[in-house]
Design an enzyme around this catalytic site. Structure first.
Site, short mmCIF file in Angstrom:
data_model
loop_
_atom_site.label_atom_id
_atom_site.label_comp_id
_atom_site.label_asym_id
_atom_site.label_seq_id
_atom_site.Cartn_x
_atom_site.Cartn_y
_atom_site.Cartn_z
N HIS A 142 0.84 -1.20 0.00
CA HIS A 142 0.00 0.00 0.00
C HIS A 142 0.88 1.26 0.00
O HIS A 142 2.10 1.18 0.19
CB HIS A 142 -0.91 0.03 1.24
CG HIS A 142 -2.07 -0.89 1.14
ND1 HIS A 142 -2.00 -2.22 1.49
CD2 HIS A 142 -3.36 -0.68 0.73
CE1 HIS A 142 -3.17 -2.79 1.30
NE2 HIS A 142 -4.02 -1.88 0.85
N LYS A 146 -0.68 4.81 4.60
CA LYS A 146 -1.55 3.85 5.29
C LYS A 146 -1.04 3.63 6.71
O LYS A 146 0.14 3.34 6.92
CB LYS A 146 -1.63 2.53 4.52
CG LYS A 146 -2.63 1.55 5.12
CD LYS A 146 -2.91 0.39 4.18
CE LYS A 146 -3.89 -0.61 4.78
NZ LYS A 146 -5.20 -0.01 5.08
#
Length: 232
Positions: A142, A146
């Site tokens: 990600h 995040k």
């Protein structure tokens, strides 16, 4: 096919990148955004509009999601919760939902494609259960913003494996650039490798699923997941 759902008055809880994406999709589908709550004082500032909402869609931060869910349950407002890293409170919130007659759709990932992906993992686990020569692991990547690792979707992948009869697997997490989300399940033997992989191209898929969940939740009571919304 033309969207024929009843227009909803939606309160957005969290107005970051996902909140803005949900707003865009909701407006495209004929809904109204009555308020945008991005901090605790916003509830007071938008109190009148907040009371008129049919449903709340929550994409905030882990530190806020539990209080947001509790607030919605207390006032009887259905909520679609997409923030992750709060599941240690899930049992208590489920109990509170039952006590208040509330309505919740909570999921680690609202993407329709990801939920198909999880169904494939359940089926693959059942097929691989009698084949011990395959060793597996999970990889997830990600963007650097995040906050949680491993991702909620990776945790859901392990839950899907367990539902299919296999034990949870090690998870390798990577954070780089602006990657929206890549999840892969890998099983390898001496002879070959089996890969099941999902890559999100944008946040639009998550937003669309959340709005679909809000539409589906209308008139229901209870605690649900995205598999319920999709009829899996």
């Amino acid at each position: 096919m033309e969207n024929t759902v009843t227009p909803l008055r939606i309160a957005l809880l969290g107005y970051g990148r996902m909140g803005k994406e949900v707003e865009k999709i909701a407006l495209e589908r004929g809904h109204e955004i009555v308020c945008r709550i991005d901090s605790e004082p916003d509830f007071e500032a938008h109190a009148e509009a907040w009371r008129t909402a049919d449903v709340a869609i929550e994409f905030s931060v882990p530190a806020a999601v539990v209080s947001h869910m509790e607030r919605c349950l207390e006032v009887g407002m259905p909520i679609v919760a997409g923030t992750t890293a709060w599941q240690q409170e899930e049992a208590r919130l489920r109990k509170r939902c039952a006590e208040t007659g509330g309505a919740v759709v909570a999921a680690a990932n609202f993407s329709v494609g990801v939920n198909v992906f999880l169904q494939l993992i359940r089926q693959a686990a059942a097929l691989l259960r009698p084949l011990p020569q395959y060793a597996g692991h999970i990889e997830e990547t990600h963007h650097i913003h995040k906050l949680d690792a491993p991702s909620g979707t990776a945790v859901s992948m392990n839950a899907a494996l367990e539902q299919g009869g296999l034990p949870a697997l090690p998870i390798v997490s990577e954070r780089r650039g602006e990657v929206v989300g890549i999840h892969g399940l890998y099983f390898e033997s001496e002879q070959d490798c089996i890969e099941i992989r999902h890559e999100a191209k944008s946040r639009a898929g998550f937003a669309l699923g959340a709005v679909m969940a809000a539409e589906w939740l209308s008139g229901r009571r209870g605690w649900y997941g995205m598999a319920d919304v999709l009829g899996f």
